[in-house]
Structure formats: C-alpha cells, structure tokens
Design a protein around this motif. Structure first.
Motif, PDB file in Angstrom:
ATOM      1  N   GLY A 132      17.915   9.563 -15.024  1.00  0.00           N
ATOM      2  CA  GLY A 132      18.108  10.074 -13.557  1.00  0.00           C
ATOM      3  C   GLY A 132      17.665  11.426 -13.410  1.00  0.00           C
ATOM      4  N   LEU A 133      17.346  11.936 -14.476  1.00  0.00           N
ATOM      5  CA  LEU A 133      17.225  13.519 -14.309  1.00  0.00           C
ATOM      6  C   LEU A 133      15.777  13.780 -14.288  1.00  0.00           C
ATOM      7  CD1 LEU A 133      19.539  15.239 -17.103  1.00  0.00           C
ATOM      8  CD2 LEU A 133      19.981  14.598 -14.693  1.00  0.00           C
ATOM      9  N   LYS A 134      14.889  13.666 -13.102  1.00  0.00           N
ATOM     10  CA  LYS A 134      13.583  13.821 -12.865  1.00  0.00           C
ATOM     11  C   LYS A 134      13.115  14.258 -11.445  1.00  0.00           C
ATOM     12  CE  LYS A 134      14.382   9.044 -11.173  1.00  0.00           C
ATOM     13  NZ  LYS A 134      14.497   7.572 -11.393  1.00  0.00           N
ATOM     14  N   SER A 135      12.014  14.461 -11.484  1.00  0.00           N
ATOM     15  CA  SER A 135      11.667  15.022 -10.114  1.00  0.00           C
ATOM     16  C   SER A 135      10.581  13.705  -9.575  1.00  0.00           C
ATOM     17  CB  SER A 135      10.302  16.068 -10.302  1.00  0.00           C
ATOM     18  OG  SER A 135      10.845  17.247 -11.161  1.00  0.00           O
ATOM     19  N   VAL A 136      10.759  13.576  -8.252  1.00  0.00           N
ATOM     20  CA  VAL A 136      10.187  12.518  -7.604  1.00  0.00           C
ATOM     21  C   VAL A 136       9.670  12.695  -6.542  1.00  0.00           C
ATOM     22  CG1 VAL A 136      11.742  10.802  -8.796  1.00  0.00           C
ATOM     23  CG2 VAL A 136      12.548  11.957  -6.542  1.00  0.00           C
ATOM     24  N   SER A 137       8.714  11.735  -5.930  1.00  0.00           N
ATOM     25  CA  SER A 137       8.116  11.812  -4.690  1.00  0.00           C
ATOM     26  C   SER A 137       9.262  11.669  -3.498  1.00  0.00           C
ATOM     27  CB  SER A 137       6.947  10.901  -4.268  1.00  0.00           C
ATOM     28  OG  SER A 137       7.411   9.569  -4.557  1.00  0.00           O
ATOM     29  N   PRO A 138       9.161  12.613  -2.412  1.00  0.00           N
ATOM     30  CA  PRO A 138      10.280  12.267  -1.409  1.00  0.00           C
ATOM     31  C   PRO A 138      10.203  11.055  -0.526  1.00  0.00           C
ATOM     32  CG  PRO A 138       8.493  13.896  -0.705  1.00  0.00           C
ATOM     33  CD  PRO A 138       8.018  13.448  -1.985  1.00  0.00           C
ATOM     34  N   GLY A 139      10.034   9.922  -1.283  1.00  0.00           N
ATOM     35  CA  GLY A 139      10.023   8.768  -0.508  1.00  0.00           C
ATOM     36  C   GLY A 139       8.694   7.943  -0.908  1.00  0.00           C
ATOM     37  N   TRP A 140       8.438   6.817  -0.354  1.00  0.00           N
ATOM     38  CA  TRP A 140       7.448   6.114  -0.412  1.00  0.00           C
ATOM     39  C   TRP A 140       5.997   6.855  -0.133  1.00  0.00           C
ATOM     40  CZ3 TRP A 140       8.155   2.817  -4.010  1.00  0.00           C
ATOM     41  CH2 TRP A 140       9.330   1.851  -4.004  1.00  0.00           C
ATOM     42  N   VAL A 141       5.122   6.869  -0.793  1.00  0.00           N
ATOM     43  CA  VAL A 141       3.866   7.598  -0.349  1.00  0.00           C
ATOM     44  C   VAL A 141       2.651   6.557  -0.007  1.00  0.00           C
ATOM     45  CG1 VAL A 141       2.161   9.098  -1.259  1.00  0.00           C
ATOM     46  CG2 VAL A 141       4.389   9.362  -2.100  1.00  0.00           C
ATOM     47  N   ALA A 142       2.358   6.620   1.173  1.00  0.00           N
ATOM     48  CA  ALA A 142       1.101   5.466   1.623  1.00  0.00           C
ATOM     49  C   ALA A 142      -0.234   6.139   0.772  1.00  0.00           C
ATOM     50  CB  ALA A 142       0.795   5.946   3.265  1.00  0.00           C
ATOM     51  N   VAL A 143      -0.817   5.024   0.402  1.00  0.00           N
ATOM     52  CA  VAL A 143      -1.998   5.182  -0.454  1.00  0.00           C
ATOM     53  C   VAL A 143      -3.382   4.678   0.132  1.00  0.00           C
ATOM     54  CG1 VAL A 143      -0.806   5.286  -2.701  1.00  0.00           C
ATOM     55  CG2 VAL A 143      -1.480   3.258  -1.866  1.00  0.00           C
ATOM     56  N   SER A 144      -3.194   4.239   1.577  1.00  0.00           N
ATOM     57  CA  SER A 144      -4.347   4.003   2.123  1.00  0.00           C
ATOM     58  C   SER A 144      -4.484   4.078   3.603  1.00  0.00           C
ATOM     59  CB  SER A 144      -4.791   2.505   2.165  1.00  0.00           C
ATOM     60  OG  SER A 144      -3.716   1.667   2.564  1.00  0.00           O
ATOM     61  N   LYS A 186       0.962  -1.098   0.183  1.00  0.00           N
ATOM     62  CA  LYS A 186       0.119  -0.096  -0.197  1.00  0.00           C
ATOM     63  C   LYS A 186       0.712   1.449  -0.049  1.00  0.00           C
ATOM     64  CE  LYS A 186      -4.312  -1.809   0.747  1.00  0.00           C
ATOM     65  NZ  LYS A 186      -4.342  -3.264   0.559  1.00  0.00           N
ATOM     66  N   GLN A 187       1.783   1.210  -0.846  1.00  0.00           N
ATOM     67  CA  GLN A 187       2.589   2.525  -0.804  1.00  0.00           C
ATOM     68  C   GLN A 187       3.346   2.528  -2.206  1.00  0.00           C
ATOM     69  OE1 GLN A 187       5.558   2.725   2.243  1.00  0.00           O
ATOM     70  NE2 GLN A 187       6.597   0.577   1.650  1.00  0.00           N
ATOM     71  N   LEU A 188       3.288   3.674  -2.687  1.00  0.00           N
ATOM     72  CA  LEU A 188       4.230   4.157  -4.289  1.00  0.00           C
ATOM     73  C   LEU A 188       4.958   5.056  -4.085  1.00  0.00           C
ATOM     74  CD1 LEU A 188       2.407   6.517  -5.567  1.00  0.00           C
ATOM     75  CD2 LEU A 188       0.709   4.542  -5.757  1.00  0.00           C
ATOM     76  N   ALA A 189       5.721   5.159  -5.266  1.00  0.00           N
ATOM     77  CA  ALA A 189       6.493   6.339  -5.596  1.00  0.00           C
ATOM     78  C   ALA A 189       6.108   7.086  -6.932  1.00  0.00           C
ATOM     79  CB  ALA A 189       8.116   6.262  -5.301  1.00  0.00           C
ATOM     80  N   VAL A 190       6.273   8.121  -7.254  1.00  0.00           N
ATOM     81  CA  VAL A 190       5.713   8.999  -8.129  1.00  0.00           C
ATOM     82  C   VAL A 190       7.196   9.587  -8.999  1.00  0.00           C
ATOM     83  CG1 VAL A 190       4.578  10.828  -9.384  1.00  0.00           C
ATOM     84  CG2 VAL A 190       3.764   9.235  -7.770  1.00  0.00           C
ATOM     85  N   ALA A 191       7.554   9.497 -10.190  1.00  0.00           N
ATOM     86  CA  ALA A 191       8.396  10.010 -10.845  1.00  0.00           C
ATOM     87  C   ALA A 191       7.966  11.028 -12.225  1.00  0.00           C
ATOM     88  CB  ALA A 191       9.528   9.292 -11.331  1.00  0.00           C
ATOM     89  N   VAL A 192       8.340  12.104 -12.346  1.00  0.00           N
ATOM     90  CA  VAL A 192       7.855  12.844 -13.415  1.00  0.00           C
ATOM     91  C   VAL A 192       8.898  13.364 -14.178  1.00  0.00           C
ATOM     92  CG1 VAL A 192       6.640  14.941 -14.019  1.00  0.00           C
ATOM     93  CG2 VAL A 192       5.831  13.666 -12.570  1.00  0.00           C
ATOM     94  N   TRP A 193       8.950  13.432 -15.436  1.00  0.00           N
ATOM     95  CA  TRP A 193       9.980  13.943 -16.464  1.00  0.00           C
ATOM     96  C   TRP A 193       9.503  14.939 -17.364  1.00  0.00           C
ATOM     97  CZ3 TRP A 193       9.677   8.630 -15.250  1.00  0.00           C
ATOM     98  CH2 TRP A 193      10.749   7.920 -14.728  1.00  0.00           C
ATOM     99  N   GLN A 194      10.172  16.250 -17.521  1.00  0.00           N
ATOM    100  CA  GLN A 194       9.706  17.124 -18.260  1.00  0.00           C
ATOM    101  C   GLN A 194      10.434  17.243 -19.491  1.00  0.00           C
ATOM    102  OE1 GLN A 194       7.333  19.594 -17.811  1.00  0.00           O
ATOM    103  NE2 GLN A 194       6.807  19.550 -15.807  1.00  0.00           N
ATOM    104  N   GLY A 195      10.040  16.702 -20.565  1.00  0.00           N
ATOM    105  CA  GLY A 195      10.844  16.598 -21.832  1.00  0.00           C
ATOM    106  C   GLY A 195      11.656  18.026 -22.243  1.00  0.00           C
ATOM    107  N   SER A 196      10.678  19.011 -22.132  1.00  0.00           N
ATOM    108  CA  SER A 196      11.093  20.394 -22.527  1.00  0.00           C
ATOM    109  C   SER A 196      12.502  20.877 -21.706  1.00  0.00           C
ATOM    110  CB  SER A 196      10.089  21.372 -22.150  1.00  0.00           C
ATOM    111  OG  SER A 196       9.814  21.559 -20.850  1.00  0.00           O
TER     112      SER A 196
END
Lengths: 344, 182
Positions: free
Chosen positions: B170-182, B154-164
């Motif tokens: 490894g150049l990306k913005s990420v959640s600061p750790g595992w995120v609880a989803v329940s 019940k936890q996940l991490a998110v990563a986002v890449w801005q192509g522009s």
C-alpha cells in the motif's frame, strides 16, 4: 484498522531458565537443521542464542523493531543481510583440500569475503572489569507466539494468523507477497524474509511435533534442560507453575505490549567484588540491565528464586527448585493432546 | 493514441488493513513519484498502454538481499461500473489488471475485491510487456489483443512503486482516480 485477534482455545508456551543456559547452541542447530537449510533462509535463525550485554541477532534488534518503550507502534526497520543479520558464510574448502604438506603457500579454512557481523558475533564478550564486575549471560530467543502479535497486525494481506487450537503464530506463505511489514514490525525481529522464495518465514513452534505431544526441537535437544514446554491452562504443567503459581518466569520486553508466550527465569549472578576481592553483595549483572530486558517484575522473580534456593540449601523442600533443577527431564514437557496419534 | 500526464498522489496509508502500516507510515502523505506519463492506444479490442516515470535509482534485482524492494507499476481497470478505485475494488465489485515488477521476467495478472485481497496469477496469453530504464526513467509498455473490462468501461488506474524508497504494498503513488482513456 487494527485486526481483532481472537483468543485461541489453548495456548502452548515455553519457559527458559537462563540460569542453566550454557551457550552451546545445540538448540539453534537443532532448529536450523530441521527447518532452515535452504539458500533463501540460510542466514536465518528461528532460534538463536546471544550473549548479553551485547548487540544480539540481528544486530541491535532492540532498537529496530516496530514498538516504542511504551508499546506504541513506530516504524521499524528491515535488517540488512550483511551488516545486521550476517550473510551465511561460504568457506574455502576446495582450496584447503588442495593444499598439501609440500605446498609453499598453505591455505587455512576461513570464510570467503570479509564478514563484519553474524549470529553470535559478540559471543562471551560481555562487559565490566575483571575481576570486580565482569559479566555476561546467554539469552536464547525464538518467536514469542504473542497473544497480540505485531507481525499479524502488520500484514495488509492477513497472511499471518494465530492457530485456534494452540495459539501458534503462523505465516500463510501462499498469501504472503513479501512486503516485509511483519519483519519491520516485530520488535523481537523474529520474522525473517526468505529472499529466494520472497516470502516471510518464522518459527512454527515445531507445530507438527506439538500435534504429536512432542516438544519443539530446540527444547528437546537442550543439554542444559533449561526449557519447559506446555499449555498455559494446564495447572499441573510446568508453564502454569513457573509463570502463574511461582511467578518466576517473565516475558522479554513486556513493555512492547504484545503479551509473549515465551517466558524467562532471569539470571541470578554472583556478587561484584570490591578492591580487595571481597563480595559486595551487589548483583554482578546490574539490576537496571535486567529491568531493561524483563521489566520491573524481574525484582520479584529474583527475590523468589533466592528465597527458594535458600530453602533448598537448608534442606527444606522446594517444588520450584526441584522443577527448575529438572531432576526428571520428562517433567519439563507436558503437551497432552487428546487428538494426538499414538506414536509407536 | 492518447497521451496524458498524471499527477500522482500517495495512496492513503490510513486505509491500510491492520494496525501497523497506518500508524508507522502515517506521515507518508506526499507521493514519492510525483507524476507519470500515460500513453494509451486502442484499435478494436487491442490495447497498448505505456507508463513512464522518473526513477533515479532503479531497483531491478532484490535477489539474495533482505532489505531491497523492486520498482514496479500496475494498471487496474474496473469490472463493474461502480468498482471503487481507492480501495482496489470491493466485494462483488472487482478490479483487475496487470502488475509489472522490475525484478521479474513476466508480469502477473491481478484481481482484487478490496484492499489486501489482491490475487496474483500467471499472465494469460495475448499479453506482451516491454520495460526499459534509461536516462533516469522507467518506460513500461503493455500490449494485449483484448481486454474486455477496459473495452467496456474505458478507464484505468495507475500505480507506481519506487523500490529505492522502500515502497511496496500500500505504499505507492497512484493516479487520483479512474483515468478515462478514450
């Protein structure tokens, strides 16, 4: 963390004598027809020949790589297809074929669009004032299969490796995710992006030919006989003689610190002329320019070349000059490989 | 349904494998994408995960160009209780997930046991992905009938890449750790 690069068992290498390059591009065509005709790589030239002084291919590659003049890592640039590589031209063949003598409006063969750069765009322009000091020379370029490759160190996926048997630097395209850090990092700009398959692609030193003791296509097809191919540790081979014994073959941009395995015999040039058209004794290609390409060793290399040429002129023997003249073309290539198949 | 705003951080380039990225991008310490909206919904084994982030200049086509990078996002989940998030797992502590790229019709299934080890494979059946760019935002919605690792931890991490911004790897913005989803 920087990767450890293991020294390969052997290192295959190439020497190019710039005094003999006639700028015919047979090497580029031989390479391209063999390896790069797909639409994703139609703009690439694993081997190209560029006029120097000039902007080269891709344009201004000496300023956009991932190394400083002292060999430190700096952020490089992925060249643009239109302005720095030059998109592969499409031609108006159909229009031209449809034109006949009776047509009022005759079309002529030309590239579609309005290209602004491409390989060999500034061919033969050079610099200087005629007849005093105008000059240019040809610089054929390919991957240097460096001992410490910047491309290899740039790949977070370890998709680039150096073969243990011959030191050829290769991309494992199954591992490559198309991030293009290798393209950025190589200061020679000799890693390309296959934009159709979305993976990196580069010179493989005609690896399947090397395995069969056959020199790369660029070297075999060279009408000027200016390329030498062999293993660096073979003391009877041309590479060892030109690089280690006579020390006339030197790497391009040694200051990048990547220890290339492609070497150049630098160009000698006729002297500048004074106002009355008399030779001044000063090299037409400025030594500062050559030093900018090949480092300080270029002075010693040219001194040796001039001395050996003088010996030959005086009727004395010169193993170096005989090798560079390539009296026997077979001496240009020495690729003994005990594992090679017998080619009938 | 759970909604949360994630303040993203720049993935640390100092940890990137190889000598180039960590030095060439050592000044990349600010997240290019400052935040993302995460919406998760769980019903039995079914999951719906939606990520929304600002992308002023979307890049959804890199074909026939050498220097364009696509917008992308990924959801990762741990497959073991102690799988580290910051290194995308470790040996025998895998992470798995889904990687969406704006220039592709289908996302990939991904699995990794450390930085530089991510393997991509075709998405398995039972997944549905919808993506839309409107008003300066990407909204990407993943739905699946069953995600065993997410059900378990019940936890996940998110990563986002801005192509522009030429983000990739490894150049990306990420959640600061595992995120609880329940």
């Amino acid at each position: 963390m920087r990767y450890e690069v293991t020294t390969p068992k052997r290192q295959v290498a190439m020497v190019l004598d710039l005094n003999k390059c006639l700028g015919c591009h047979t090497c580029s065509v031989a390479c391209k027809k063999l390896w790069n005709t797909d639409s994703g790589t139609d703009y690439t030239y694993w081997n190209n020949v560029e006029t120097h002084p000039g902007r080269g291919f891709p344009a201004d590659w000496q300023q956009t790589g991932g190394r400083t003049a002292t060999g430190d890592v700096k952020q490089g640039k992925v060249p643009n297809l239109d302005t720095e590589y030059g998109r592969a031209w499409q031609f108006n063949h159909k229009n031209v074929i449809a034109t006949d003598a009776s047509s009022k409006k005759k079309d002529w063969l030309r590239p579609k669009g309005d290209p602004s750069w491409g390989p060999n765009w500034d061919e033969d322009e050079g610099t200087g004032t005629y007849p005093q000091d105008n000059h240019y020379f040809y610089l054929p370029r390919l991957c240097n299969h460096c001992a410490e490759p910047a491309c290899l160190d740039a790949c977070p996926r370890k998709a680039i490796y150096k073969r243990d048997e011959d030191g050829i630097v290769l991309v494992n395209q199954d591992r490559c995710h198309g991030y293009r850090f290798c393209v950025e990092a190589c200061p020679y700009k000799k890693v390309y992006f296959d934009h159709e398959r979305q993976v990196a692609a580069k010179c493989i030193f005609c690896m399947p030919r090397i395995e069969e003791e056959v020199a790369p296509a660029c070297a075999r097809q060279c009408p000027g006989r200016l390329r030498f191919v062999g293993y660096r540790d073979d003391e009877d081979g041309p590479i060892h003689k030109l690089v280690e014994k006579y020390k006339v073959a030197i790497p391009l941009h040694p200051e990048y610190g990547l220890k290339p395995n492609v070497f150049y015999v630098p160009p000698m040039s006729p002297p500048k002329l004074d106002d009355k058209g008399r030779p001044t004794g000063e090299s037409r290609i400025p030594m500062s320019y050559l030093e900018g390409l090949f480092g300080k060793e270029v002075h010693r290399s040219l001194e040796i070349l001039h001395a050996e040429r003088a010996k030959k002129k005086q009727g004395q023997s010169s193993e170096l000059m005989d090798l560079l003249i390539a009296y026997d073309w077979n001496d240009n290539f020495k690729l003994d490989n005990p594992k090679a198949r017998e080619v009938i | 349904m759970k909604q949360q705003t994630l303040n993203l951080v720049a993935a640390p380039t100092s940890m990137q494998p190889g000598g180039y990225v960590m030095k060439a991008y050592q000044s990349s310490i600010e997240a290019i994408t400052a935040s993302a909206e995460l919406e998760t919904e769980n019903a039995g084994k079914r999951w719906r995960i939606q990520v929304r982030w600002a992308a002023e200049k979307p890049v959804n086509d890199i074909s026939s160009e050498t220097d364009l990078f696509p917008d992308a996002c990924a959801i990762l989940v741990p497959t073991t209780a102690d799988a580290p998030w910051i290194t995308m797992g470790d040996k025998d502590k895998a992470v798995e997930g889904i990687l969406w790229r704006a220039d592709k019709d289908q996302p990939w299934s991904v699995r990794a046991e450390g930085l530089g080890t991510m393997e991509r494979s075709a998405i398995t059946e039972g997944w549905k992905t919808e993506a839309e760019w409107t008003g300066g935002y990407w909204t990407v919605t993943f739905s699946t009938n069953n995600w065993a690792a997410l059900n378990q931890f019940k936890q996940l991490a998110v990563a986002v890449w801005q192509g522009s911004a030429r983000e990739r790897g490894g150049l990306k913005s990420v959640s600061p750790g595992w995120v609880a989803v329940s």
